[in-house]
Structures are given as C-alpha cells and as structure tokens.
Design an enzyme around this catalytic site. Structure first.
Site, PDB file in Angstrom:
ATOM      1  N   GLY A   8      52.996   1.881 -23.326  1.00  0.00           N
ATOM      2  CA  GLY A   8      52.799   1.439 -21.938  1.00  0.00           C
ATOM      3  C   GLY A   8      52.553  -0.064 -21.907  1.00  0.00           C
ATOM      4  O   GLY A   8      51.821  -0.572 -21.046  1.00  0.00           O
ATOM      5  N   LEU A  13      47.965  -3.778 -17.509  1.00  0.00           N
ATOM      6  CA  LEU A  13      47.044  -3.998 -18.619  1.00  0.00           C
ATOM      7  C   LEU A  13      47.815  -4.277 -19.916  1.00  0.00           C
ATOM      8  O   LEU A  13      47.445  -5.145 -20.706  1.00  0.00           O
ATOM      9  CB  LEU A  13      46.150  -2.756 -18.776  1.00  0.00           C
ATOM     10  CG  LEU A  13      45.227  -2.708 -19.977  1.00  0.00           C
ATOM     11  CD1 LEU A  13      44.176  -3.826 -19.915  1.00  0.00           C
ATOM     12  CD2 LEU A  13      44.523  -1.343 -20.066  1.00  0.00           C
ATOM     13  N   ASP A  34      57.417   1.002 -24.373  1.00  0.00           N
ATOM     14  CA  ASP A  34      57.307   1.407 -22.968  1.00  0.00           C
ATOM     15  C   ASP A  34      58.494   2.302 -22.646  1.00  0.00           C
ATOM     16  O   ASP A  34      59.527   2.224 -23.318  1.00  0.00           O
ATOM     17  CB  ASP A  34      57.328   0.170 -22.054  1.00  0.00           C
ATOM     18  CG  ASP A  34      56.647   0.450 -20.727  1.00  0.00           C
ATOM     19  OD1 ASP A  34      55.487   0.018 -20.554  1.00  0.00           O
ATOM     20  OD2 ASP A  34      57.255   1.124 -19.879  1.00  0.00           O
ATOM     21  N   ILE A  35      58.329   3.126 -21.628  1.00  0.00           N
ATOM     22  CA  ILE A  35      59.461   3.963 -21.198  1.00  0.00           C
ATOM     23  C   ILE A  35      60.524   3.104 -20.500  1.00  0.00           C
ATOM     24  O   ILE A  35      61.707   3.401 -20.541  1.00  0.00           O
ATOM     25  CB  ILE A  35      58.979   5.119 -20.290  1.00  0.00           C
ATOM     26  CG1 ILE A  35      60.071   6.170 -20.150  1.00  0.00           C
ATOM     27  CG2 ILE A  35      58.479   4.617 -18.941  1.00  0.00           C
ATOM     28  CD1 ILE A  35      59.577   7.503 -19.636  1.00  0.00           C
ATOM     29  N   TYR A 141      44.442  12.245 -10.926  1.00  0.00           N
ATOM     30  CA  TYR A 141      44.252  11.184 -11.929  1.00  0.00           C
ATOM     31  C   TYR A 141      42.843  11.279 -12.523  1.00  0.00           C
ATOM     32  O   TYR A 141      42.664  11.276 -13.741  1.00  0.00           O
ATOM     33  CB  TYR A 141      44.472   9.838 -11.235  1.00  0.00           C
ATOM     34  CG  TYR A 141      44.112   8.604 -12.027  1.00  0.00           C
ATOM     35  CD1 TYR A 141      44.830   8.235 -13.152  1.00  0.00           C
ATOM     36  CD2 TYR A 141      43.063   7.771 -11.602  1.00  0.00           C
ATOM     37  CE1 TYR A 141      44.501   7.075 -13.852  1.00  0.00           C
ATOM     38  CE2 TYR A 141      42.746   6.619 -12.285  1.00  0.00           C
ATOM     39  CZ  TYR A 141      43.468   6.272 -13.409  1.00  0.00           C
ATOM     40  OH  TYR A 141      43.146   5.128 -14.096  1.00  0.00           O
ATOM     41  N   LYS A 145      41.687  12.182 -16.283  1.00  0.00           N
ATOM     42  CA  LYS A 145      40.879  11.259 -17.100  1.00  0.00           C
ATOM     43  C   LYS A 145      39.624  11.963 -17.601  1.00  0.00           C
ATOM     44  O   LYS A 145      39.206  11.773 -18.746  1.00  0.00           O
ATOM     45  CB  LYS A 145      40.514  10.000 -16.296  1.00  0.00           C
ATOM     46  CG  LYS A 145      41.696   9.048 -16.071  1.00  0.00           C
ATOM     47  CD  LYS A 145      42.194   8.436 -17.364  1.00  0.00           C
ATOM     48  CE  LYS A 145      43.354   7.478 -17.201  1.00  0.00           C
ATOM     49  NZ  LYS A 145      43.974   7.066 -18.456  1.00  0.00           N
TER      50      LYS A 145
HETATM   51  C1  AKB Z   1      43.267   3.087  -9.692  1.00  0.00           C
HETATM   52  O1  AKB Z   1      42.951   2.513  -8.636  1.00  0.00           O
HETATM   53  O2  AKB Z   1      43.807   4.199  -9.737  1.00  0.00           O
HETATM   54  C2  AKB Z   1      42.923   2.411 -10.979  1.00  0.00           C
HETATM   55  C3  AKB Z   1      41.613   2.874 -11.534  1.00  0.00           C
HETATM   56  C4  AKB Z   1      40.358   2.489 -10.871  1.00  0.00           C
HETATM   57  O3  AKB Z   1      41.587   3.554 -12.519  1.00  0.00           O
HETATM   58  N1  AKB Z   1      42.898   0.988 -10.813  1.00  0.00           N
END
Ligand code: AKB
Length: 313
Positions: A8, A13, A34-35, A141, A145
């Site tokens: 990535g 980042l 990276d893809i 997301y 995580k």
């Molecule tokens: C997002 O906004 O999804 C990211 C994060 C805070 O992980 N920047």
C-alpha cells in the site's frame, strides 16, 4: 541487514513512510508495492505491483526479495467502507491474515500494521480516551481494525510474531491526498484555500476529532518499530495522540494566514461516524514505553502545510 516491503506504498501514508524508511535503511533495501501502478513519488524505489489478497504472489515477492520486515498499510477506510461493507471487511481482514501468516511461516523479523481511532465507538468515553476502555466500533472499518488488533495480539502470543501497531488519529499531510476517510476534510480544506476556492465541510463546525500531522505519524511509526522488543507492552495497538480540533478551530488557524477563507457546513453521513469517535486520546502508554512525544501543534502544522503544499499541487 533488513529488507523491507511496504504494502500500500502508493497511498497517503505509504508514500511518506516509504521515503522515511528509505532514509533509514537506504532506498535499495526498501521495496514499494501497491495494487495500483507505481506512484511517481516512489520513483526512487524498486516497485512491485501486488494484490495483497493473493497470498501466493505476496509470498513470492517476500521470497525473491529476501524480505525481513513488512509494513502492511493497504486498507479501505471508514467512509468508503460504508459503501461496501463486505468488500471492506474482506480486504481489511484477509490482507492482514495473509501478512501475519507469512510472517509466521517465514519467521519475518517485524511486521507493522496500522489500526485507528475507529476501533472506538459511541459508548467509549469520548474525552481523553484511554488505551484500555470500552470499544464498540460501529463502522465496518472500525470493526475490522478492532478484529485486526486481536489477530495481531494472537499472532504475537501464540507464534511469537513481532507485530506492532498504532491507532492513528486522522492523518494530515500535504504530499498526497487521503482516500475515503472521515477525517479527509482536514486535508481538502488546505487545497481549497490555496486554489482560492470556498470550502464546504462535510462535518459540523464543532466536531472535535483526534488528528496528527504526517511528520509526527512517521516519527511515531519509526519510534515504535525501532523500540527494543521488551519495551513493547501493547501487542494489540497503541493509542497515539497529536492534537484535537474542530473544523471551526482549523478554519480559525488557516484564517490567521488567509483571512478571506470562506467555509460553510453541510454534514453528511460521515457526521455520524465522527460522532462515534473520541474527541481526544490518552497516549500515556506510548509515552511511557517508547518515549512518544509529538512535535506539532495545530498552528505549527497549518503554517508548515501552507508553506509547502504549493510545491505539491
Ligand atoms: C478515517 O477517517 O477513516 C481514517 C482514520 C481515522 O482511521 N483517517
């Protein structure tokens, strides 16, 4: 000798972390992947176009380049993840498992994988959020995580994989654009002001969120990865803080240099995501374990971006 693979590497980042790793380990020891096809910002690095979901292709890149460390940065972020939750879960989880499993089998020296403040949720105490607290993420997301953090801790405890992680706040940089996050407004606004355009913010003016300037994010990542193994007491992911601000406070900081900036507020679906995240983060554990300390404040960041962004637009 270390040989590093950044997965990535073409992202917000990735482009900056790859350069920083090149400075530390020398460019020929850092492979960018990276893809997408090679980002021009990575022209000084060997580049492999790689889909991290393809475990076999990943193993081949690691083997043929005698990789000793992986920085796995590829992910679908919070706002984009809500458009296709199945895809976000699949990518964020499978890619991490491919990397952890390869690290176990090949006995890689270290793995870095970013987590996020998105692991927290509406029931988490929002101010000065502690390292260990209630976690009830409500974006896919954030859920991925949080699960990823558990997988990292599991691979460390069960197999001894030296995987390290940070819960990044919103990252703000001028060298590349973010993609698909809830905190992206804080980058977009700088582009608008320098193009002399008005800005419509997708969060309401009083939404405080933890944020960090990119040089501090790079510093935190390298400090964590260079810390002696016995100093790492958190094997899920460390809280790290830069500073917190609301859109209104960011606008006021920019208006010190560009008083004519005009902003209006039109909160969309991302407001609900932002409202579920902390206002500020307690990072005492990172300070204690590996001497974490950010360098930038809101105003020093603003000044630095306004001075440097024109060269990148
Ligand atoms: C997002 O906004 O999804 C990211 C994060 C805070 O992980 N920047």
């Amino acid at each position: 000798m270390e040989k590093i693979l950044v997965i990535g590497a073409g992202g917000q980042l990735g482009t900056e972390l790859t350069s920083a790793l090149g400075e530390l380990f020398s460019n020929e020891n850092v492979i960018a992947s990276d893809i997408s096809k090679q980002n021009p910002a990575l022209a000084d690095f060997s580049f492999q176009q790689l889909d991290v979901m393809d475990a076999k292709a990943l193993a081949e890149v690691v083997e043929s380049n005698q990789i000793t460390q992986i920085y796995h940065l590829a992910a679908i972020l919070s706002a984009k993840g809500e458009a296709n939750p199945q895809q976000a879960w699949h990518l964020n989880m499978t890619s991490l498992l491919n990397v952890l499993e390869l690290a176990r089998v090949k006995q890689l020296r270290k793995v870095y994988w970013p987590s996020s403040i998105a692991v927290f949720g509406p029931s988490t105490p929002a101010d000065n959020t502690l390292q260990d607290t209630v976690m009830d993420p409500n974006t896919i997301y954030g859920i991925s995580k949080q699960a990823g953090e558990r997988w990292c801790a599991y691979y460390h405890t069960k197999y001894g994989v030296d995987v390290r992680s940070l819960r990044y706040p919103g990252l703000i940089g001028y060298k590349s654009l973010p993609g698909g996050g809830t905190t992206d407004y804080a980058v977009e606004i700088f582009h608008k002001v320098l193009k002399k355009e008005d800005f419509t913010c997708f969060l309401s003016e009083n939404t405080a969120l933890p944020m960090m300037y990119m040089p501090d994010a790079i510093k935190a990542t390298l400090n964590l990865m260079q810390a002696p193994e016995e100093k790492i007491s958190v094997r899920s992911s460390y809280n790290v803080a830069g500073f917190s601000f609301t859109p209104k406070e960011l606008v006021a900081s920019i208006q010190k240099f560009h008083p004519d900036l005009k902003v209006d507020y039109a909160p969309d679906f991302r407001q609900q995501i932002a409202d579920s995240w902390p206002n500020s983060i307690n990072d005492d554990q990172a300070k204690k374990d590996w001497n974490w300390q950010p360098d930038f404040t809101l105003d020093t960041m603003t000044q630095d971006i306004l001075e440097n962004l024109p060269d990148y637009m």
